[in-house]
Design an enzyme around this catalytic site. Structure first.
Site: not given
Ligand SMILES: *Cc1c(COP(=O)(O)O)cnc(C)c1O
Length: 359
Positions: A253, A35
């Site tokens: 800044y 994702k």
């Molecule tokens: C992002 C996600 C994962 C992966 O988790 P990691 O900690 O990156 O291994 C697995 N399951 C769900 C539902 C997620 O949202």
């Protein structure tokens, strides 16, 4: 010529990390989580490198359709599910597998056009209290679902604290799943990266790692390298200027860094406009010529300033590593920014070129 800054993405590291997942969970199929543009690594190249995965998972319908349009034929799971009948029909059209976490989703599945959906995952609430249906609701839904979707239903849940070793809440979440699993005999998918690494009891039929595939550790006290993983991203830029400072000179800044003695500073072409966190103001580090050097003053949109005292030979044109080397893993930079490594790689901006290499 290189366009700086760039993120070097090592496909052989991704493949190594997937192998590591399979070694840790030899009985399980692997659903690789890609994702958010593969946690900022670039989804097209990551999916290609991880094409041995038994399935891919993304958060949203759009991401899943994009992946399908890129030509990937694996099962693609939509972790957030779909939010309307129209979206369910699109999921069916592209043969995607939505997570079911609302009762309404089941009604949409009854629509004739939904029968092209290859598989659905019921999200069970076990303690995360984010997306999920209670065990009692799911028991009823399973009965209804396996009539419409025989052999196409699995049980999913998600850990809230798997990054904390020995936290009793992990075992209690697992107990809820195990009870329902024994009753229903459906395939189970629970383990994120931390659980793949540390909770073998949770592996079941499918594991669902994201972070560890990128060579990054989910645990605060260990880096990916400590865990036998290979970091897939190295963020690099270039030293574009140096300046001699006198005692009392303010840098950047707000003048939030003041020279206490005369010293030499450098300017690196990277800033919050690239996704380099502004929280690294006066806290971050960089590597030049195998030397760790501190960020001084505020992070600007396009540049940061660094103190060159520990590397007097540093000169304009030098390569600068922002993270992804043993001396400065992304986990350490994330700690300095008081956040998690997931955020640092994921928010890397589009103007940072991803440069794909193989080993
Ligand atoms: C992002 C996600 C994962 C992966 O988790 P990691 O900690 O990156 O291994 C697995 N399951 C769900 C539902 C997620 O949202």
């Amino acid at each position: 010529m290189n366009n700086f800054p760039f993120a070097r993405i090592d496909l052989s590291a991704l493949r190594h990390n997937l192998k590591k997942v399979r070694q840790l969970a030899p009985q399980s199929q692997v659903m690789s989580v890609i994702k958010a543009d593969a946690y900022g690594h670039g989804v097209a190249q990551v999916a290609a490198a991880l094409s041995d995965s038994d399935a891919f998972a993304v958060a949203r319908l759009d991401e899943a359709i994009q992946l399908r349009k890129l030509g990937f034929e694996q099962r693609i799971v939509i972790l957030e599910g779909v939010h309307s009948l129209q979206q369910m029909q699109l999921a069916a059209e592209f043969a995607l597998c939505p997570v079911i976490h609302q009762q309404a989703h089941v009604n949409w599945l009854r629509h004739p056009s939904a029968n092209r959906i290859p598989f659905v995952w019921l999200m069970l609430e076990t303690g995360m209290h984010r997306l999920g249906l209670s065990a009692s609701v799911i028991r009823e839904l399973i009965a209804a679902l396996i009539q419409v979707f025989p052999d196409k239903v699995g049980l999913m849940s998600h850990f809230a604290n798997s990054d904390l070793r020995d936290d009793p809440r992990n075992a209690s979440q697992l107990d809820v799943i195990k009870d329902l699993a024994e009753e229903t005999e459906l395939p189970i998918c629970v383990a994120n990266s931390a659980a793949v690494l540390n909770l073998p009891d949770s592996h079941h039929d499918w594991v669902r790692p994201g972070l560890m595939l990128y060579g990054i550790s989910p645990f605060a006290d260990q880096s990916g390298l400590d865990l036998g993983l290979q970091p897939a991203m190295q963020l690099q830029s270039v030293l574009i200027a140096t300046q001699q400072l006198q005692k009392g000179d303010q840098v950047g800044y707000g003048g939030e860094w003041v020279a206490v003695h005369s010293c030499r500073m450098g300017v690196v072409s990277i800033g919050y406009g690239d996704g380099f966190s502004r929280h690294l103001t006066n806290r971050g580090q960089v590597v030049i010529r195998e030397t760790l050097l501190p960020v001084i003053g505020r992070v600007s949109m396009d540049t940061i300033c660094i103190l060159l005292d520990d590397c007097p030979e540093a000169t304009t044109g030098d390569q600068v590593t922002l993270w992804g080397t043993p001396l400065l893993p992304v986990e350490a930079q994330a700690k300095a920014a008081q956040t998690i490594p997931y955020e640092l790689t994921t928010v890397l901006a589009g103007r940072v070129t991803r440069k794909v290499v193989n080993g």
